[in-house]
Design an enzyme around this catalytic site. Structure first.
Site, PDB file in Angstrom:
ATOM      1  N   LYS A 173     -57.813  53.158 -32.706  1.00  0.00           N
ATOM      2  CA  LYS A 173     -58.274  52.123 -32.082  1.00  0.00           C
ATOM      3  C   LYS A 173     -58.380  50.781 -32.982  1.00  0.00           C
ATOM      4  CE  LYS A 173     -62.281  50.684 -30.595  1.00  0.00           C
ATOM      5  NZ  LYS A 173     -61.804  49.335 -30.507  1.00  0.00           N
ATOM      6  N   GLU A 248     -67.010  53.915 -43.597  1.00  0.00           N
ATOM      7  CA  GLU A 248     -67.271  52.837 -44.615  1.00  0.00           C
ATOM      8  C   GLU A 248     -67.662  51.483 -43.991  1.00  0.00           C
ATOM      9  OE1 GLU A 248     -67.068  52.306 -47.799  1.00  0.00           O
ATOM     10  OE2 GLU A 248     -66.182  54.426 -48.036  1.00  0.00           O
ATOM     11  N   CYS A 282     -65.470  43.229 -46.966  1.00  0.00           N
ATOM     12  CA  CYS A 282     -66.704  44.021 -47.241  1.00  0.00           C
ATOM     13  C   CYS A 282     -67.223  43.983 -48.511  1.00  0.00           C
ATOM     14  CB  CYS A 282     -66.345  45.327 -46.758  1.00  0.00           C
ATOM     15  SG  CYS A 282     -65.008  45.989 -47.410  1.00  0.00           S
ATOM     16  N   GLU A 381     -76.141  41.572 -44.957  1.00  0.00           N
ATOM     17  CA  GLU A 381     -74.678  41.259 -45.150  1.00  0.00           C
ATOM     18  C   GLU A 381     -74.608  39.964 -44.163  1.00  0.00           C
ATOM     19  OE1 GLU A 381     -71.659  43.779 -43.160  1.00  0.00           O
ATOM     20  OE2 GLU A 381     -70.645  43.410 -45.021  1.00  0.00           O
TER      21      GLU A 381
END
Ligand code: NAD
Length: 489
Positions: A173, A248, A282, A381
Site C-alpha cells: 500500500k 520505522e 526521517c 519531529e
C-alpha cells in the site's frame, strides 16, 4: 501511467466513488492522475491472488527469484528519468534528488537480487551421533508493506525486493500522496516477469486499505514506515494477532559540533541534512548542538549557505529546494515556526513562504538560534526545512541534549578527537551514527533503522531486511538409524 491498483497481475479499477487525486505540490493545478480508491474487498482480492501465487513462488529457486529482481533493476535504470520526473511531480523534491532516490532503489534491487543466491542457514554439530543438524530460511507467506510518501520509490523497493527474493508474495500500500511512483513500480515488476500475484499494489486510504492489510489473518508480516501515531497503533494490532511486525517511524536527528571540528565541512553536511529534500527525510538534520567556542562561526556559515538556496518547483533545474508535500505539511511547518518564536528561540533566517512564490506549498529554509532542549521545536519531529541551533558546554552535555528526545534514528559528530568519537559512538542513543558526515544516507548492504520511539522490529535493508521476511526451520536428520536422542533433553 496506469491509474488503478495492480492485483493478481492485472491492472484493476476499484468501483468506489472516491478518487485519490495525485497533485503536484509545487503547482496545485497540475494533477498527475486520479486513482480510484480501493476498498477492503479489493484488498481481499489482492490477498487471495498473493496466497495463490505464493505456492509456486516459494518453490522457485532463490537465484531465479533474484534474477527477476535484477531485471527490474535494469528496467528501472532504463526508465530512471521517467520515474524521477513522476516522483518530483507528486512529492516535490527536486529532480536531482528524485534521480538519486531512483538510483538508490536500483542499488537495493541489485543487492537483493544477489541475496537470492545466498539465503544462508547454518550447519551446526549435533549432540547426537550420526545426526546432521542445520537451519534453513523459509519465506513467511503473504506479507503487507505500508509506505510513506517521502521516499515513494526507495522505501517500497527496500521492502518489496527482499520480501520477493525471499519467496514471499506481497500486498503493498503506497501513501495516498504518491501513487504514481508506486504504479510505475508495479509496471516494472510486471515487465521484469514477476508471476501474477507475487506483487500486488493497492491504492487507497490508511483507514481502509491499511487497516484491511494489518487486520487480515492471512498477512503473516507487516513492514511499516511512517509516523509514530499510525505505526504505534498498527504495531499493537498486528502483533496481537501474532504477525511479525517492523515499524520505522519518526526522527529528530542531531549534529554535535566539537571545538576542533572542520567548520566548513560541518556546515556543508548540516546544510544538506537540514534542507535537502525540503527537510522531509526521517534522517534529516533538525538539531545542531555546538560547543560555545564554535557556535557563532558555524551559524554564520549555515546562514550564508541557506541564503543562497533557490526555492521553487523541483523540475526547474536551477532550483535547490522544492515545496512541502501538501497543505497539511506546509501548515505544520509554518505552525512550528510560529511556535519556535513564541517559545523564545531567535529566528535567524526564513520563517515564511518565499515572496516570489505565491502558490504551491513552499517554505523558506529556516534557522533558529538559542534553542533550548525543553522547547518543542527541539524535541518534536517537524519534517520540514527548519533547523534548530543550540549550545552545550561539553560532549557529555551535548549527548544529554541529543539523547533527551524520544526518537533515536541517527546522529552525527564533527571532531578529530578519537576519544570523543568513541565516547559518542558508545553513548548516543540512535540506530545509526555518523562521524564527520551528514545524518542522512544509507547503503543497501548496511542495516538501516532506529531505536527508542523510532523503530521496533528488525532493521531494514542489508541481510537483516531479508531476514525479516523469512523464518528459520531447524532440521535434524538421523542418517544411520544408530543414534539415540536423549529424550530428557
Ligand atoms: P503516515 O503514518 O501518515 O502514513 C504512512 C502510511 O501508513 C501511509 O501509506 C498511510 O496511508 C498508512 N496509514 C495511515 N493510517 C493507517 C492505518 N490506520 N492503518 C494502516 N496504515 C495506515 O506517515 P507519512 O506522513 O506518510 O510519512 C511521514 C513519516 O514517516 C515521518 O514521521 C517520517 O519520519 C517517517 N519516516 C520514517 C522513516 C524511517 O525509516 N524511520 C523513513 C521515512 C519516513
Amino acid at each position: 501511467m496506469h491509474t488503478g491498483s495492480y492485483i493478481n497481475g492485472q491492472w484493476y479499477h476499484p468501483k468506489s466513488e472516491r478518487l485519490v487525486r495525485n497533485i503536484n505540490p509545487a503547482d496545485t493545478t497540475d494533477v498527475l492522475a486520479e486513482f480510484p480508491a480501493a476498498t477492503a474487498e479489493d484488498v481481499q482480492l489482492a490477498i487471495n491472488g498473493a496466497q495463490a501465487a505464493f505456492r509456486d513462488w516459494k518453490r522457485t529457486p532463490g537465484p531465479e527469484r533474484g534474477r527477476v529482481v535484477w531485471r527490474a533493476a535494469d528496467i528501472a535504470r532504463r526508465r530512471a528519468d521517467e520515474i524521477a520526473r513522476a516522483l518530483t511531480r507528486e512529492e516535490g523534491k527536486i529532480f536531482k534528488e528524485a534521480k538519486g532516490e531512483v538510483l538508490k532503489g536500483i542499488s537495493l534491487l541489485e543487492y537483493y537480487a544477489g541475496e537470492g543466491f545466498r539465503m544462508h542457514g547454518k550447519t551446526l554439530p549435533s549432540e547426537a551421533r550420526d545426526t546432521f543438524t542445520y537451519t534453513i530460511r523459509r519465506p513467511l507467506g503473504v506479507v503487507g508493506l505500508i509506505a510513506p510518501w517521502n521516499f515513494p520509490w526507495a522505501i517500497p523497493v527496500w521492502k518489496s525486493a527482499p520480501a520477493i527474493v525471499a519467496g514471499n508474495s506481497v500486498v503493498f500500500k503506497p501513501a495516498e500522496l504518491t501513487p504514481a511512483t508506486a504504479s510505475l513500480m508495479a509496471e516494472i515488476y510486471e515487465e521484469a516477469g514477476l508471476p501474477p500475484g507475487v506483487f500486488n499494489m493497492v491504492v487507497g486510504s490508511g483507514s481502509v486499505v491499511g487497516e484491511a492489510i494489518v487486520n487480515s489473518p492471512a498477512i503473516r508480516a507487516v513492514s511499516f514506515t511512517g509516523s509514530n501515531e499510525v505505526g504505534g497503533a498498527l504495531y499493537v494490532k498486528a502483533a496481537a494477532r501474532g504477525a511479525k511486525v517492523t515499524c520505522e517511524m519518526g526522527g529528530k536527528n542531531a549534529v554535535i559540533v566539537m571545538p576542533d571540528a572542520d567548520l566548513d565541512k560541518a556546515a556543508v553536511a548540516i546544510h544538506g541534512g537540514a534542507f535537502g529534500s525540503t527537510g522531509q527525510r526521517c534522517t534529516a538534520t533538525s538539531r545542531v548542538i555546538a560547543m560555545p567556542a564554535v557556535k557563532e562561526a558555524l551559524l554564520e556559515r549555515l546562514v550564508e549557505q541557506a541564503k543562497k538556496i533557490k526555492v521553487g518547483p523541483g523540475l526547474d533545474e536551477s532550483v535547490d529546494m522544492g515545496p512541502a508535500v501538501d497543505e497539511k505539511q506546509w501548515k505544520t511547518d509554518l505552525d512550528y515556526i510560529e511556535l519556535g518564536t513564541r517559545e523564545g528561540a531567535r529566528l535567524v533566517l526564513g520563517g515564511k513562504r518565499p515572496e516570489h512564490l505565491s502558490s504551491g506549498y513552499f517554505v523558506e529554509p529556516t534557522i533558529f538560534d538559542n534553542v533550548s532542549p525543553h522547547m518543542r521545536i527541539f524535541r518534536e519531529e517537524i519534517f520540514g526545512p527548519i533547523l534548530s541551533v543550540s549550545t552545550a558546554k561539553s560532549l557529555e552535555e551535548a549527548l544529554q541534549f541529543a539523547n533527551s528526545v524520544e526518537y533515536g534514528l541517527t546522529t552525527s559528530i564533527f571532531t578529530q578527537n578519537l576519544d570523543w568519537v568513541m565516547n559518542f559512538v558508545e553513548e548516543v542513543e540512535t540506530g545509526m551514527v555518523h562521524v564527520n558526515e551528514p545524518t542522512i544516507g544509507g547503503e543497501a548492504q548496511l542495516p538501516f533503522g532506529g531505536t527508542k520511539a523510532t523503530g521496533v522490529g528488525e532493521r531494514e535493508m542489508a541481510e537483516e531486511g531479508l531476514n525479516f521476511f523469512t523464518e528459520l526451520k531447524t532440521v535434524f536428520i538421523n542418517y544411520s538409524g544408530k543414534a539415540e536422542r536423549l529424550m530428557i533433553r
